[in-house]
Scaffold this active site. Structure first.
Site, short mmCIF file in Angstrom:
data_model
loop_
_atom_site.label_atom_id
_atom_site.label_comp_id
_atom_site.label_asym_id
_atom_site.label_seq_id
_atom_site.Cartn_x
_atom_site.Cartn_y
_atom_site.Cartn_z
N GLU A 4 0.81 1.75 13.63
CA GLU A 4 0.22 1.53 12.43
C GLU A 4 -1.18 0.90 12.76
O GLU A 4 -0.97 -0.30 12.49
CB GLU A 4 0.56 1.43 11.31
CG GLU A 4 -0.74 1.82 9.69
CD GLU A 4 -1.45 0.59 9.40
OE1 GLU A 4 -2.22 0.64 10.45
OE2 GLU A 4 -1.37 -0.47 8.92
N GLU B 121 -11.21 -2.60 14.30
CA GLU B 121 -9.90 -3.43 14.92
C GLU B 121 -9.82 -2.77 16.26
O GLU B 121 -9.56 -4.16 17.12
CB GLU B 121 -8.88 -3.81 14.44
CG GLU B 121 -8.84 -4.49 13.09
CD GLU B 121 -7.66 -4.42 12.39
OE1 GLU B 121 -7.00 -4.03 12.67
OE2 GLU B 121 -8.29 -4.67 10.72
N ASP C 16 1.08 -1.54 0.19
CA ASP C 16 -0.06 0.32 0.11
C ASP C 16 0.78 0.99 -0.06
O ASP C 16 1.18 1.66 0.99
CB ASP C 16 -0.79 0.36 1.56
CG ASP C 16 -2.03 1.32 1.08
OD1 ASP C 16 -1.82 2.43 0.65
OD2 ASP C 16 -2.72 1.10 2.62
N HIS D 237 -5.26 0.43 1.35
CA HIS D 237 -6.14 -1.10 1.33
C HIS D 237 -7.47 -0.53 2.17
O HIS D 237 -8.14 -1.77 2.72
CB HIS D 237 -5.19 -1.91 2.24
CG HIS D 237 -4.68 -1.73 3.83
ND1 HIS D 237 -3.82 -0.51 3.78
CD2 HIS D 237 -5.63 -2.02 4.54
CE1 HIS D 237 -3.86 -0.26 4.89
NE2 HIS D 237 -4.67 -1.91 6.15
#
Length: 342
Positions: A117, A126, A21, A266
């Site tokens: 990240e 998440e 990405d 992504h």
């Protein structure tokens, strides 16, 4: 025993997707390596280090010491190899641990910088930001910095041609009834797809903004937003598009954007598709009134429920000024212009 969340990240194809990405990679590389003055001789904590590439960037930028903390077995399978392969073992210490179980060496000071990240779809999917905030509260110096440091969630009314227009003619065959059933099947959860810039009916308004030095985990449990937005472009209103930007410290102020107007990443975009009966063609300057709720799933803290409700723009209060074509807003805008010129 590791949760499914961590074991899923042992799949190398997930990391292949992220490493290829380019908007993601370039943003982190530029934010770290091109801001060497911020990293020189500093102690860095990489939360959720994965393959270890961000830790390597920090070492290349001049960090004195980097703790690369990774909960999955990727720490011993991949990250250690990467650090050894690049001759960085003196600087980068790979630690196989969840950040909530990590302990600084007894003689060590707190860290100067936290790098991570952590972003998921629509930013918060998440739930990894909770771990970054835990690291901030337990390991970061009072004057320390976070990479990234700010984040913004945007929302805009949009068309969703891949779910609507595509099925009007599939190699000369109409598939409208199939499309209706498909949309019904997909209506239980948002779509993660790439939209084109001309699918947006508005360039996007700020749904939520956070300074990561100040935000609390409890602030992430529920985010609610209500607005009346005036469309900037005519088109079919078939859903609401959600995306995010994150901003890094430094003189260059690097921003990573997942907007349909930015290079594809992504993360794509998150689209809440409207029920069939609510979809309509809107002209430019049409008012769209809505509320949007992003609420943590009570059964899985790493996921969120997204709810959008369309409201009546004739009843809801509009922002001032408002560029929509309703008479009251046209009159208000004209009055404001007269005040400015008087």
């Amino acid at each position: 025993m590791l949760s499914n969340y961590f074991t899923e990240y042992e799949n190398l194809e997930i990391h292949e997707l992220m490493l290829k990405d380019r908007p993601r990679q370039e943003a982190y590389y530029n934010a770290i390596v091109k801001n060497k003055e911020l990293f020189k001789d500093k102690v860095v904590l990489d939360v959720g280090a994965g393959t270890g590439i961000l830790s390597a960037f920090c070492a290349q930028a001049g960090a004195r010491l980097v703790y690369a903390v990774e909960a999955s077995n990727l720490a011993t399978r991949v990250a250690l190899d990467l650090i050894e392969e690049n001759g960085l073992t003196e600087t980068v210490k790979v630690i196989h641990s969840q950040i909530e179980e990590f302990v600084l060496p007894a003689t060590a000071e707190k860290v100067d910088i936290i790098v991570s990240e952590w972003m998921g779809f629509y930013l918060l999917h998440e739930g990894m930001l909770d771990s970054v905030l835990y690291a901030r509260d337990h390991f970061l110096k009072p004057d320390g910095q976070l990479f990234p440091s700010e984040c913004t969630i945007f929302v805009a009314p949009c068309a969703v041609p891949s779910l609507f227009d595509y099925w009007q003619n599939v190699d000369g065959v109409k598939m409208e009834q199939f499309a209706k059933k498909l949309r019904l099947q997909k209506s239980t959860r948002p779509e993660i797809i790439h939209l084109k810039p001309n699918d947006l009916l508005h360039e996007g308004i700020v749904f939520h903004w956070m300074n990561l030095l100040d935000v609390d985990s409890k602030d992430l449990d529920e985010i609610r937003f209500k607005e009346v937005v005036s469309t900037q472009f005519a088109g079919k209103h078939q859903g609401f598009c959600i995306w995010f930007d994150v901003r890094f410290p430094g003189e260059e102020a690097i921003t990573l954007s997942t907007s349909p107007l930015a290079p594809e990443s992504h993360w794509k975009q998150c689209v809440v598709v409207l029920p069939e009966e609510n979809c309509e063609h809107l002209e430019e300057n049409s008012p769209v009134a809505f509320t949007i709720l992003m609420k943590r799933n009570p059964n899985d803290a790493r996921k969120y429920n997204l709810e959008v409700e369309l409201l009546d723009p004739n009843v809801e209060e509009h922002p001032v000024p408002c560029s929509c074509h309703m008479t009251k807003c046209i009159l208000t805008e004209a009055h404001l212009k007269m005040m400015d010129t008087s």
